[in-house]
Write a protein that holds these residues in place. Structure first.
Motif, PDB file in Angstrom:
ATOM      1  N   ARG A  58      -0.690   4.698  -0.983  1.00  0.00           N
ATOM      2  CA  ARG A  58      -1.655   5.718  -1.405  1.00  0.00           C
ATOM      3  C   ARG A  58      -2.133   5.531  -2.850  1.00  0.00           C
ATOM      4  O   ARG A  58      -2.339   6.505  -3.581  1.00  0.00           O
ATOM      5  CB  ARG A  58      -1.065   7.125  -1.220  1.00  0.00           C
ATOM      6  CG  ARG A  58      -0.764   7.476   0.228  1.00  0.00           C
ATOM      7  CD  ARG A  58      -0.326   8.910   0.400  1.00  0.00           C
ATOM      8  NE  ARG A  58       0.937   9.178  -0.278  1.00  0.00           N
ATOM      9  CZ  ARG A  58       2.139   8.924   0.255  1.00  0.00           C
ATOM     10  NH1 ARG A  58       2.227   8.413   1.463  1.00  0.00           N
ATOM     11  NH2 ARG A  58       3.224   9.191  -0.420  1.00  0.00           N
ATOM     12  N   GLN A  59      -2.308   4.265  -3.280  1.00  0.00           N
ATOM     13  CA  GLN A  59      -2.890   4.028  -4.597  1.00  0.00           C
ATOM     14  C   GLN A  59      -4.363   4.468  -4.584  1.00  0.00           C
ATOM     15  O   GLN A  59      -4.937   4.666  -3.509  1.00  0.00           O
ATOM     16  CB  GLN A  59      -2.799   2.527  -4.961  1.00  0.00           C
ATOM     17  CG  GLN A  59      -1.384   2.029  -5.211  1.00  0.00           C
ATOM     18  CD  GLN A  59      -0.721   1.432  -3.982  1.00  0.00           C
ATOM     19  OE1 GLN A  59      -1.133   1.686  -2.851  1.00  0.00           O
ATOM     20  NE2 GLN A  59       0.325   0.652  -4.187  1.00  0.00           N
TER      21      GLN A  59
ATOM     22  N   VAL B 197      -7.089  -0.118  -4.926  1.00  0.00           N
ATOM     23  CA  VAL B 197      -6.936  -0.830  -3.649  1.00  0.00           C
ATOM     24  C   VAL B 197      -8.091  -1.820  -3.470  1.00  0.00           C
ATOM     25  O   VAL B 197      -7.886  -2.984  -3.115  1.00  0.00           O
ATOM     26  CB  VAL B 197      -6.868   0.168  -2.462  1.00  0.00           C
ATOM     27  CG1 VAL B 197      -6.883  -0.568  -1.123  1.00  0.00           C
ATOM     28  CG2 VAL B 197      -5.608   1.023  -2.579  1.00  0.00           C
ATOM     29  N   ARG B 198      -9.314  -1.370  -3.776  1.00  0.00           N
ATOM     30  CA  ARG B 198     -10.489  -2.254  -3.646  1.00  0.00           C
ATOM     31  C   ARG B 198     -10.333  -3.481  -4.556  1.00  0.00           C
ATOM     32  O   ARG B 198     -10.537  -4.614  -4.147  1.00  0.00           O
ATOM     33  CB  ARG B 198     -11.752  -1.469  -4.003  1.00  0.00           C
ATOM     34  CG  ARG B 198     -13.005  -2.005  -3.359  1.00  0.00           C
ATOM     35  CD  ARG B 198     -14.236  -1.112  -3.510  1.00  0.00           C
ATOM     36  NE  ARG B 198     -14.183  -0.172  -4.617  1.00  0.00           N
ATOM     37  CZ  ARG B 198     -14.021   1.151  -4.468  1.00  0.00           C
ATOM     38  NH1 ARG B 198     -13.914   1.681  -3.279  1.00  0.00           N
ATOM     39  NH2 ARG B 198     -14.001   1.941  -5.526  1.00  0.00           N
TER      40      ARG B 198
ATOM     41  N   ARG C 201      -6.259  -7.600   2.044  1.00  0.00           N
ATOM     42  CA  ARG C 201      -5.586  -6.306   2.211  1.00  0.00           C
ATOM     43  C   ARG C 201      -4.307  -6.299   1.404  1.00  0.00           C
ATOM     44  O   ARG C 201      -3.773  -7.359   1.056  1.00  0.00           O
ATOM     45  CB  ARG C 201      -5.295  -6.008   3.686  1.00  0.00           C
ATOM     46  CG  ARG C 201      -4.294  -6.948   4.339  1.00  0.00           C
ATOM     47  CD  ARG C 201      -3.915  -6.455   5.737  1.00  0.00           C
ATOM     48  NE  ARG C 201      -3.021  -7.361   6.432  1.00  0.00           N
ATOM     49  CZ  ARG C 201      -1.683  -7.370   6.312  1.00  0.00           C
ATOM     50  NH1 ARG C 201      -1.073  -6.523   5.495  1.00  0.00           N
ATOM     51  NH2 ARG C 201      -0.946  -8.231   6.986  1.00  0.00           N
ATOM     52  N   MET C 202      -3.816  -5.088   1.112  1.00  0.00           N
ATOM     53  CA  MET C 202      -2.486  -4.961   0.500  1.00  0.00           C
ATOM     54  C   MET C 202      -1.439  -5.186   1.593  1.00  0.00           C
ATOM     55  O   MET C 202      -1.751  -5.184   2.782  1.00  0.00           O
ATOM     56  CB  MET C 202      -2.322  -3.583  -0.134  1.00  0.00           C
ATOM     57  CG  MET C 202      -3.281  -3.335  -1.285  1.00  0.00           C
ATOM     58  SD  MET C 202      -2.854  -1.857  -2.232  1.00  0.00           S
ATOM     59  CE  MET C 202      -1.403  -2.427  -3.136  1.00  0.00           C
TER      60      MET C 202
ATOM     61  N   TYR D  52       0.842  -1.206   0.000  1.00  0.00           N
ATOM     62  CA  TYR D  52       0.000   0.000   0.000  1.00  0.00           C
ATOM     63  C   TYR D  52       0.876   1.255   0.000  1.00  0.00           C
ATOM     64  O   TYR D  52       1.798   1.394   0.785  1.00  0.00           O
ATOM     65  CB  TYR D  52      -0.940   0.016   1.222  1.00  0.00           C
ATOM     66  CG  TYR D  52      -1.772   1.266   1.225  1.00  0.00           C
ATOM     67  CD1 TYR D  52      -2.782   1.449   0.276  1.00  0.00           C
ATOM     68  CD2 TYR D  52      -1.514   2.301   2.117  1.00  0.00           C
ATOM     69  CE1 TYR D  52      -3.532   2.619   0.232  1.00  0.00           C
ATOM     70  CE2 TYR D  52      -2.249   3.480   2.089  1.00  0.00           C
ATOM     71  CZ  TYR D  52      -3.257   3.634   1.139  1.00  0.00           C
ATOM     72  OH  TYR D  52      -3.976   4.803   1.086  1.00  0.00           O
TER      73      TYR D  52
ATOM     74  N   TYR E 170      -7.585  -4.729  -5.857  1.00  0.00           N
ATOM     75  CA  TYR E 170      -6.442  -5.564  -5.445  1.00  0.00           C
ATOM     76  C   TYR E 170      -6.832  -6.409  -4.227  1.00  0.00           C
ATOM     77  O   TYR E 170      -6.561  -7.608  -4.169  1.00  0.00           O
ATOM     78  CB  TYR E 170      -5.216  -4.690  -5.131  1.00  0.00           C
ATOM     79  CG  TYR E 170      -3.991  -5.536  -4.863  1.00  0.00           C
ATOM     80  CD1 TYR E 170      -3.094  -5.830  -5.891  1.00  0.00           C
ATOM     81  CD2 TYR E 170      -3.753  -6.074  -3.600  1.00  0.00           C
ATOM     82  CE1 TYR E 170      -1.993  -6.644  -5.656  1.00  0.00           C
ATOM     83  CE2 TYR E 170      -2.655  -6.886  -3.368  1.00  0.00           C
ATOM     84  CZ  TYR E 170      -1.778  -7.155  -4.394  1.00  0.00           C
ATOM     85  OH  TYR E 170      -0.690  -7.975  -4.167  1.00  0.00           O
ATOM     86  N   GLU E 171      -7.493  -5.769  -3.273  1.00  0.00           N
ATOM     87  CA  GLU E 171      -7.876  -6.487  -2.046  1.00  0.00           C
ATOM     88  C   GLU E 171      -8.834  -7.629  -2.356  1.00  0.00           C
ATOM     89  O   GLU E 171      -8.772  -8.690  -1.740  1.00  0.00           O
ATOM     90  CB  GLU E 171      -8.509  -5.514  -1.045  1.00  0.00           C
ATOM     91  CG  GLU E 171      -7.468  -4.598  -0.425  1.00  0.00           C
ATOM     92  CD  GLU E 171      -8.067  -3.565   0.521  1.00  0.00           C
ATOM     93  OE1 GLU E 171      -7.275  -2.942   1.256  1.00  0.00           O
ATOM     94  OE2 GLU E 171      -9.307  -3.356   0.516  1.00  0.00           O
TER      95      GLU E 171
ATOM     96  N   ASP F 163      -8.409   4.546  -4.613  1.00  0.00           N
ATOM     97  CA  ASP F 163      -9.371   3.704  -3.885  1.00  0.00           C
ATOM     98  C   ASP F 163      -9.827   2.541  -4.760  1.00  0.00           C
ATOM     99  O   ASP F 163      -9.966   1.419  -4.284  1.00  0.00           O
ATOM    100  CB  ASP F 163     -10.599   4.527  -3.480  1.00  0.00           C
ATOM    101  CG  ASP F 163     -10.242   5.516  -2.388  1.00  0.00           C
ATOM    102  OD1 ASP F 163      -9.131   5.416  -1.833  1.00  0.00           O
ATOM    103  OD2 ASP F 163     -11.074   6.408  -2.111  1.00  0.00           O
TER     104      ASP F 163
ATOM    105  N   ASN G 180       1.904  -4.179   3.865  1.00  0.00           N
ATOM    106  CA  ASN G 180       2.610  -2.985   4.324  1.00  0.00           C
ATOM    107  C   ASN G 180       4.092  -3.364   4.394  1.00  0.00           C
ATOM    108  O   ASN G 180       4.424  -4.560   4.424  1.00  0.00           O
ATOM    109  CB  ASN G 180       2.041  -2.447   5.645  1.00  0.00           C
ATOM    110  CG  ASN G 180       1.998  -3.504   6.706  1.00  0.00           C
ATOM    111  OD1 ASN G 180       3.032  -4.061   7.051  1.00  0.00           O
ATOM    112  ND2 ASN G 180       0.813  -3.812   7.219  1.00  0.00           N
TER     113      ASN G 180
END
Ligand SMILES: NC(=O)c1ccc[n+]([C@@H]2O[C@H](COP(=O)([O-])OP(=O)(O)OC[C@H]3O[C@@H](n4cnc5c(N)ncnc54)[C@H](O)[C@@H]3O)[C@@H](O)[C@H]2O)c1
Length: 239
Positions: free
Chosen positions: A186-187, A192-193, A203-204, A184, A195-196, A189, A206
């Motif tokens: 700051r890609q 991120v949705r 989740r991505m 993650y 990908y998740e 929204d 960290n």
């Protein structure tokens, strides 16, 4: 004496988190990057070298200065995001040059010195996209799709890892790779949705998710682990 680790791509998102991790774990860190503007925050605990890993002369000089290198983390890497049909030969070669030639030169420089001491750890940073292809549906209309050349280069890094493992294991140099899933940063929204939804752990990653694997591969606990690609992706590649 503290063990010396050379880390490339030190100025980037993951590089900075690896520096902190390594310093906290009592390694001597030589931070290498073509751009070093964010490394001052680490103060005098960190040795910083501004260097292009694709420059054979500069790389050789780096290893002349650090012939006592114990570990090498090849973390520098670049991508390109224009559509496949628009890819220029120059863009393609830029990625190959940094990700493959640069990693090769760093490994060559390290192995020449590690061989003399019959000890060394090399950790190459691959990617899930060196293992599976990217799913274009994740990227939607963002025009930030992963590129074929990034994937090719990461697959090449995984194969280089195996080559070095089989050719230098007998001199007690262990070479392994870590293939992270998407981290993650700051890609959008939407991304991120998407990908998740493709990740079993929902989740991505960290940066800290990669830490224990990196420490393991540098430590004596992995002295008989050689030629492996450890995928740290929350299960992304397991469907
Ligand atoms: N962030 C992710 O989601 C992710 C996922 C899988 C794999 N990876 C891999 O992890 C590594 C680090 O990723 P990141 O997200 O921190 O990237 P980043 O772009 O934040 O950092 C990469 C660093 O490499 C440096 N670099 C580029 N070309 C160089 C050269 N010629 N010589 C020396 N340094 C050079 C850049 O200046 C930069 O500081 C990369 O190899 C990347 O492919 C990242």
């Amino acid at each position: 004496m503290l063990k010396k680790i050379i880390l490339t791509g030190a100025n980037g998102q993951l590089g900075k988190s690896y520096i902190k991790l390594l310093l906290e774990n009592d390694y001597k860190v030589v931070a290498v990057d073509i751009n070093t503007d964010q490394l001052a925050e680490f103060g005098t605990d960190l040795e910083v070298t501004k260097l292009d890993i694709t420059d054979p002369i500069a790389v050789n000089q780096l290893f002349n200065e650090h012939s006592d290198v114990y570990g090498l983390i090849n973390n520098a890497g670049i991508g390109v995001f224009t559509p496949f049909e628009d890819r220029t030969a120059e863009e393609f070669m830029d990625v190959v040059k940094v990700n493959l030639l640069g990693t090769f030169l760093m490994c060559q420089g390290a192995i020449k010195r590690m061989k003399l001491r019959s000890e060394g750890k090399i950790v190459n940073i691959g990617s899930i996209y060196g293992v599976v292809s990217s799913d274009p549906r994740i990227y939607g209309n963002s025009r930030r799709n992963n590129s074929e050349v990034y994937s090719i280069s990461k697959a090449g890094i995984i194969q280089l890892t195996k080559y070095l493992a089989t050719h230098f294991g007998h001199v007690n140099i262990q070479t392994n790779s870590i293939s992270p899933g998407g981290v993650y940063n700051r890609q959008s929204d939407d991304f991120v949705r998407n990908y998740e939804s493709k990740t079993p752990m929902n989740r991505m990653a960290n940066p800290e998710d990669l830490h224990s694997t990196l420490l393991f591969l540098l430590s004596a606990s992995s002295n008989y682990v050689n030629g492996q690609n450890i995928v740290v992706d929350g299960g992304f590649t397991s469907w």
